[in-house]
Motif scaffolding. Structure first.
Motif, PDB file in Angstrom:
ATOM      1  N   UNK A  15      -3.432 -33.673 -16.722  1.00  0.00           N
ATOM      2  CA  UNK A  15      -2.405 -33.542 -15.382  1.00  0.00           C
ATOM      3  C   UNK A  15      -3.728 -32.222 -14.759  1.00  0.00           C
ATOM      4  N   UNK A  16      -3.704 -31.537 -15.361  1.00  0.00           N
ATOM      5  CA  UNK A  16      -5.370 -30.598 -14.973  1.00  0.00           C
ATOM      6  C   UNK A  16      -6.379 -31.145 -14.576  1.00  0.00           C
ATOM      7  N   UNK A  17      -7.308 -31.735 -15.478  1.00  0.00           N
ATOM      8  CA  UNK A  17      -8.082 -32.689 -15.898  1.00  0.00           C
ATOM      9  C   UNK A  17      -7.986 -33.897 -14.864  1.00  0.00           C
ATOM     10  N   UNK A  18      -6.927 -34.177 -13.917  1.00  0.00           N
ATOM     11  CA  UNK A  18      -6.848 -35.875 -13.467  1.00  0.00           C
ATOM     12  C   UNK A  18      -7.174 -34.452 -12.434  1.00  0.00           C
ATOM     13  N   UNK A  19      -6.507 -33.704 -11.792  1.00  0.00           N
ATOM     14  CA  UNK A  19      -6.029 -33.152 -10.600  1.00  0.00           C
ATOM     15  C   UNK A  19      -8.384 -32.203 -10.294  1.00  0.00           C
ATOM     16  N   UNK A  20      -8.388 -32.287 -11.219  1.00  0.00           N
ATOM     17  CA  UNK A  20     -10.193 -31.703 -11.472  1.00  0.00           C
ATOM     18  C   UNK A  20     -10.438 -32.713 -10.719  1.00  0.00           C
ATOM     19  N   UNK A  21     -10.249 -34.094 -11.236  1.00  0.00           N
ATOM     20  CA  UNK A  21     -11.163 -35.111 -10.516  1.00  0.00           C
ATOM     21  C   UNK A  21     -11.503 -35.884 -11.855  1.00  0.00           C
ATOM     22  N   UNK A  22     -11.610 -35.621 -12.997  1.00  0.00           N
ATOM     23  CA  UNK A  22     -11.950 -36.291 -14.008  1.00  0.00           C
ATOM     24  C   UNK A  22     -11.243 -38.037 -14.046  1.00  0.00           C
ATOM     25  N   UNK A  23     -11.951 -38.773 -14.803  1.00  0.00           N
ATOM     26  CA  UNK A  23     -12.305 -40.074 -14.608  1.00  0.00           C
ATOM     27  C   UNK A  23     -10.709 -39.927 -15.901  1.00  0.00           C
ATOM     28  N   UNK A  24      -9.473 -41.769 -15.423  1.00  0.00           N
ATOM     29  CA  UNK A  24      -8.441 -40.964 -16.243  1.00  0.00           C
ATOM     30  C   UNK A  24      -8.547 -41.401 -17.446  1.00  0.00           C
TER      31      UNK A  24
END
Length: 109
Positions: free
Chosen positions: A52-61
């Protein structure tokens, strides 16, 4: 992560925390399976949190999912081995392999 660390290094502290929230009138005693369960749930929570942290940073799913899965794998396998449940660490290898094979590796448009 706190559940994992307490399950591995301080089972008495984890037992005391369980006792605080328990409706049982007697002391809650943690057996090995309970410590393993706490470590497992802690590792799952850490993996989801990282994803979730990575997704919040805009990282690809797909990339966020892989990073979270690798963090889960490392934490869960290390805790399993430390608690004497090596079979779970071994089964994690199979699960991670299936996850990586089945993950759609498409590039975002």
């Amino acid at each position: 992560m706190a559940l994992v660390l307490l399950a591995v290094t301080a089972p008495d502290t984890l037992g005391a925390l369980y006792q605080l929230y328990s409706s049982l009138p007697t002391d809650a005693e943690l057996n090995d399976a309970s410590r393993f369960g706490a470590g497992l749930f802690g590792a799952l929570t850490v993996g989801w949190g990282v994803t979730l942290h990575q997704l919040g940073r805009g990282i690809a799913v797909s990339r966020a999912a892989v990073i979270g899965a690798l963090v889960w794998f490392i934490v869960d396998s290390a805790a399993s081995i430390a608690l004497g449940f090596q079979w779970n660490g071994l089964s994690n290898v199979g699960f991670l392999a299936m996850f990586l094979v089945l993950l759609p590796w498409r590039r975002p448009r």
